[in-house]
Design a protein around this motif. Structure first.
Motif, PDB file in Angstrom:
ATOM      1  N   LEU A  48       0.835  -1.201   0.000  1.00  0.00           N
ATOM      2  CA  LEU A  48       0.000   0.000   0.000  1.00  0.00           C
ATOM      3  C   LEU A  48       0.874   1.258   0.000  1.00  0.00           C
ATOM      4  CD1 LEU A  48      -2.723   1.388   0.145  1.00  0.00           C
ATOM      5  CD2 LEU A  48      -2.721   1.035   2.625  1.00  0.00           C
ATOM      6  N   CYS A  49       1.956   1.249   0.749  1.00  0.00           N
ATOM      7  CA  CYS A  49       2.883   2.392   0.753  1.00  0.00           C
ATOM      8  C   CYS A  49       3.396   2.671  -0.648  1.00  0.00           C
ATOM      9  CB  CYS A  49       4.054   2.116   1.689  1.00  0.00           C
ATOM     10  SG  CYS A  49       3.674   2.213   3.448  1.00  0.00           S
ATOM     11  N   ASP A  50       3.821   1.626  -1.346  1.00  0.00           N
ATOM     12  CA  ASP A  50       4.348   1.787  -2.708  1.00  0.00           C
ATOM     13  C   ASP A  50       3.278   2.306  -3.664  1.00  0.00           C
ATOM     14  OD1 ASP A  50       6.853   0.910  -1.887  1.00  0.00           O
ATOM     15  OD2 ASP A  50       6.416  -1.188  -2.366  1.00  0.00           O
ATOM     16  N   ALA A  51       2.045   1.800  -3.501  1.00  0.00           N
ATOM     17  CA  ALA A  51       0.954   2.242  -4.371  1.00  0.00           C
ATOM     18  C   ALA A  51       0.640   3.719  -4.132  1.00  0.00           C
ATOM     19  CB  ALA A  51      -0.289   1.378  -4.117  1.00  0.00           C
ATOM     20  N   LEU A  52       0.650   4.140  -2.877  1.00  0.00           N
ATOM     21  CA  LEU A  52       0.382   5.549  -2.566  1.00  0.00           C
ATOM     22  C   LEU A  52       1.484   6.445  -3.113  1.00  0.00           C
ATOM     23  CD1 LEU A  52      -0.868   5.103   1.112  1.00  0.00           C
ATOM     24  CD2 LEU A  52      -2.245   5.829  -0.847  1.00  0.00           C
ATOM     25  N   ALA A  53       2.726   5.993  -3.015  1.00  0.00           N
ATOM     26  CA  ALA A  53       3.852   6.791  -3.522  1.00  0.00           C
ATOM     27  C   ALA A  53       3.782   6.960  -5.033  1.00  0.00           C
ATOM     28  CB  ALA A  53       5.166   6.135  -3.121  1.00  0.00           C
ATOM     29  N   ALA A  54       3.222   5.965  -5.719  1.00  0.00           N
ATOM     30  CA  ALA A  54       3.107   6.050  -7.178  1.00  0.00           C
ATOM     31  C   ALA A  54       2.107   7.121  -7.604  1.00  0.00           C
ATOM     32  CB  ALA A  54       2.692   4.698  -7.745  1.00  0.00           C
ATOM     33  N   ARG A  55       1.237   7.542  -6.659  1.00  0.00           N
ATOM     34  CA  ARG A  55       0.212   8.529  -6.995  1.00  0.00           C
ATOM     35  C   ARG A  55       0.672   9.968  -6.785  1.00  0.00           C
ATOM     36  NH1 ARG A  55      -4.794   6.253  -3.399  1.00  0.00           N
ATOM     37  NH2 ARG A  55      -4.584   4.006  -3.890  1.00  0.00           N
ATOM     38  N   ASP A  56       1.675  10.178  -5.937  1.00  0.00           N
ATOM     39  CA  ASP A  56       2.046  11.552  -5.570  1.00  0.00           C
ATOM     40  C   ASP A  56       3.556  11.633  -5.373  1.00  0.00           C
ATOM     41  OD1 ASP A  56       2.471  14.014  -3.925  1.00  0.00           O
ATOM     42  OD2 ASP A  56       0.284  14.081  -3.968  1.00  0.00           O
ATOM     43  N   SER A  57       4.179  12.579  -6.063  1.00  0.00           N
ATOM     44  CA  SER A  57       5.642  12.691  -6.039  1.00  0.00           C
ATOM     45  C   SER A  57       6.172  13.170  -4.702  1.00  0.00           C
ATOM     46  CB  SER A  57       6.103  13.649  -7.142  1.00  0.00           C
ATOM     47  OG  SER A  57       5.546  14.949  -6.932  1.00  0.00           O
ATOM     48  N   ARG A  58       5.296  13.680  -3.820  1.00  0.00           N
ATOM     49  CA  ARG A  58       5.761  14.135  -2.506  1.00  0.00           C
ATOM     50  C   ARG A  58       5.993  12.971  -1.546  1.00  0.00           C
ATOM     51  NH1 ARG A  58       1.047  18.328  -1.241  1.00  0.00           N
ATOM     52  NH2 ARG A  58      -0.085  16.674  -2.342  1.00  0.00           N
ATOM     53  N   ILE A  59       5.595  11.765  -1.940  1.00  0.00           N
ATOM     54  CA  ILE A  59       5.700  10.602  -1.052  1.00  0.00           C
ATOM     55  C   ILE A  59       6.950   9.795  -1.391  1.00  0.00           C
ATOM     56  CG2 ILE A  59       4.587   8.497  -0.234  1.00  0.00           C
ATOM     57  CD1 ILE A  59       1.907   9.658  -1.022  1.00  0.00           C
ATOM     58  N   ARG A  60       7.723   9.508  -0.351  1.00  0.00           N
ATOM     59  CA  ARG A  60       8.836   8.548  -0.465  1.00  0.00           C
ATOM     60  C   ARG A  60       8.580   7.393   0.497  1.00  0.00           C
ATOM     61  NH1 ARG A  60      14.294  10.763   0.927  1.00  0.00           N
ATOM     62  NH2 ARG A  60      13.284  12.549   1.966  1.00  0.00           N
ATOM     63  N   VAL A  61       9.057   6.222   0.138  1.00  0.00           N
ATOM     64  CA  VAL A  61       8.820   5.035   0.959  1.00  0.00           C
ATOM     65  C   VAL A  61      10.156   4.401   1.331  1.00  0.00           C
ATOM     66  CG1 VAL A  61       7.738   2.756   1.103  1.00  0.00           C
ATOM     67  CG2 VAL A  61       6.607   4.601  -0.169  1.00  0.00           C
ATOM     68  N   LEU A  62      10.302   4.090   2.606  1.00  0.00           N
ATOM     69  CA  LEU A  62      11.434   3.317   3.097  1.00  0.00           C
ATOM     70  C   LEU A  62      10.902   1.994   3.623  1.00  0.00           C
ATOM     71  CD1 LEU A  62      13.321   6.049   5.191  1.00  0.00           C
ATOM     72  CD2 LEU A  62      13.632   5.488   2.773  1.00  0.00           C
ATOM     73  N   HIS A  63      11.556   0.901   3.265  1.00  0.00           N
ATOM     74  CA  HIS A  63      11.192  -0.420   3.781  1.00  0.00           C
ATOM     75  C   HIS A  63      12.317  -0.914   4.677  1.00  0.00           C
ATOM     76  CE1 HIS A  63       7.711  -0.931   1.077  1.00  0.00           C
ATOM     77  NE2 HIS A  63       8.466  -0.376   0.135  1.00  0.00           N
ATOM     78  N   GLN A  64      11.981  -1.450   5.836  1.00  0.00           N
ATOM     79  CA  GLN A  64      13.004  -2.003   6.732  1.00  0.00           C
ATOM     80  C   GLN A  64      12.421  -3.190   7.489  1.00  0.00           C
ATOM     81  OE1 GLN A  64      13.838   1.360   9.378  1.00  0.00           O
ATOM     82  NE2 GLN A  64      12.506   0.492  10.948  1.00  0.00           N
ATOM     83  N   PRO A  65      13.284  -4.100   7.969  1.00  0.00           N
ATOM     84  CA  PRO A  65      12.795  -5.185   8.839  1.00  0.00           C
ATOM     85  C   PRO A  65      12.196  -4.589  10.099  1.00  0.00           C
ATOM     86  CG  PRO A  65      15.054  -5.580   8.127  1.00  0.00           C
ATOM     87  CD  PRO A  65      14.725  -4.168   7.743  1.00  0.00           C
ATOM     88  N   ASN A  66      11.293  -5.311  10.724  1.00  0.00           N
ATOM     89  CA  ASN A  66      10.615  -4.788  11.913  1.00  0.00           C
ATOM     90  C   ASN A  66      11.597  -4.510  13.040  1.00  0.00           C
ATOM     91  OD1 ASN A  66       8.938  -5.888  14.691  1.00  0.00           O
ATOM     92  ND2 ASN A  66       8.165  -4.166  13.517  1.00  0.00           N
ATOM     93  N   ARG A  67      11.675  -3.229  13.442  1.00  0.00           N
ATOM     94  CA  ARG A  67      12.552  -2.821  14.541  1.00  0.00           C
ATOM     95  C   ARG A  67      11.839  -1.898  15.515  1.00  0.00           C
ATOM     96  NH1 ARG A  67      17.408   0.061  12.763  1.00  0.00           N
ATOM     97  NH2 ARG A  67      16.349   0.652  10.850  1.00  0.00           N
TER      98      ARG A  67
END
Length: 363
Positions: A48-67
């Protein structure tokens, strides 16, 4: 470079994240970036994060293991480029003018931290407005010895009413300069409790100015049944210890605020013992006794002692120790070494002390 970085830690947010993001993208103040930090969520939050970022250039997504949320916020902070930062939760939402209100408050006052109130949103209940206990206004903290700065430092963490902080610890209702956030001590990698407090109060301890805005409730904090723990956490105590280590270091530049950590510790003690006894009602008496004493031993270093190591006589006369053995008294008396009604009221509350006595009273 945007003026504001909005950093949202995302974990199990597939049902609420879209509303949160839409409320951010709808802000009347447009000069911001939105960083979604997906913290190894087991649901569809990452997609969902990636899909939202594809809609608006102001969004960046970082993925990390659960910490955990603290590590997710830190990752977002290090990626942020804005002059100031806010950290909404993925369960919540913002009024359209929230960023404009915070940005104007920071620009008009020169504050390093701007704090507002919020609405507590709980299903089946009317929204509840929640404000900071410290009166609205701007506090100049550059001279820590000034009466104004000293009064703020004493009340930021504890107002004198147990337990009410002067400034609520939540990060999601504050705009903080990024340079100030980057100057804070690193948080323990295992921090999983009080991670908002471990940033908010050290930031206040180092801020030059703090602005508390009047009658402003632009944030909506959603109380989710799924977020409420329905079992005893066996790691509660080590997590509390990690939090207090972080706060002791973080509050060191501001001794009056560091002294107030005593009351925060008492609050965590009360919450922990109450929860342990509630979820372990059928546990053997000795198991309950050992756990309570573990709490006391772990938190004892936070409490100051008198020069001769004794408790003030006034407290001895106001607290009934008849239900405790000499050994238990030696462990519990440090919590009465501050002659304040708040500490006394905590220990003397019949409901609370009766629970402890039922476990600690000698056979």
């Amino acid at each position: 470079m945007p003026e504001i970085s909005v950093v949202v830690p995302v974990y199990r947010g597939e049902r609420t994240l879209e509303r949160c993001v839409e409320s951010i993208l709808a802000q009347t103040f447009a000069d911001f970036e939105l960083i979604l930090v997906e913290d190894g969520s087991p649901d569809a939050s990452g997609r969902l994060c990636d899909a939202l970022a594809a809609r608006d250039s102001r969004i960046r997504v970082l993925h990390q293991p659960n910490r955990g949320a603290a590590a997710a916020r830190q990752a977002g902070l290090l990626a942020a480029t804005g002059e100031s930062v806010i950290f909404p939760d993925c369960d919540d939402w913002l009024d359209p003018d929230m960023l404009a209100l915070l940005r104007r408050g920071m620009a008009d006052t020169g504050a390093d931290v701007v704090a507002v109130g919020f609405w507590k949103e709980e299903e089946g209940k009317p929204p509840l407005p929640c404000a900071n206990a410290i009166p609205p206004g701007v506090v100049d903290l550059r001279d820590r010895r000034s009466p104004e700065a000293a009064a703020f430092a004493r009340r930021a963490l504890y107002t004198g009413s147990f337990y009410t902080p002067g400034i609520v610890p939540a990060l999601w209702c504050k705009l903080i300069r990024r340079s100030l956030l980057l100057s804070l001590p690193s948080l323990p990698p295992d921090l999983r409790m009080g991670d908002d407090a471990a940033v908010t109060y050290p930031a206040l301890a180092r801020a030059s100015r703090v602005a508390v805005l009047t009658n402003a409730f632009p944030y909506h904090y959603r109380v989710s049944p799924a977020s409420l723990s329905n079992a005893w956490d066996p790691d509660y105590l080590p997590r509390a210890e990690s939090l207090f280590r972080a706060l002791r270091e973080g509050l060191a530049p501001c001794p009056p605020m560091a002294e107030s950590l005593t009351y925060y510790a008492l609050f965590i003690l009360q919450q922990g013992i109450d929860r342990f006894l509630f979820f372990n009602r059928r546990a053997p008496r000795e198991e309950k006794r050992k756990m309570i004493l573990r709490f006391v031993r772990a938190l004892e270093p936070l409490f100051p002692t008198s020069r001769d190591g004794s408790s003030p006589p006034s407290l001895e006369s106001r607290f009934d120790w008849s239900g405790f053995s000499a050994e238990d008294q030696a462990l519990l008396r440090p919590f009465c070494r501050r002659d304040t009604d708040a500490v006394i009221s905590l220990l003397a509350k019949r409901r609370f002390s009766a629970k402890i006595r039922s476990v600690l009273r000698p056979k």
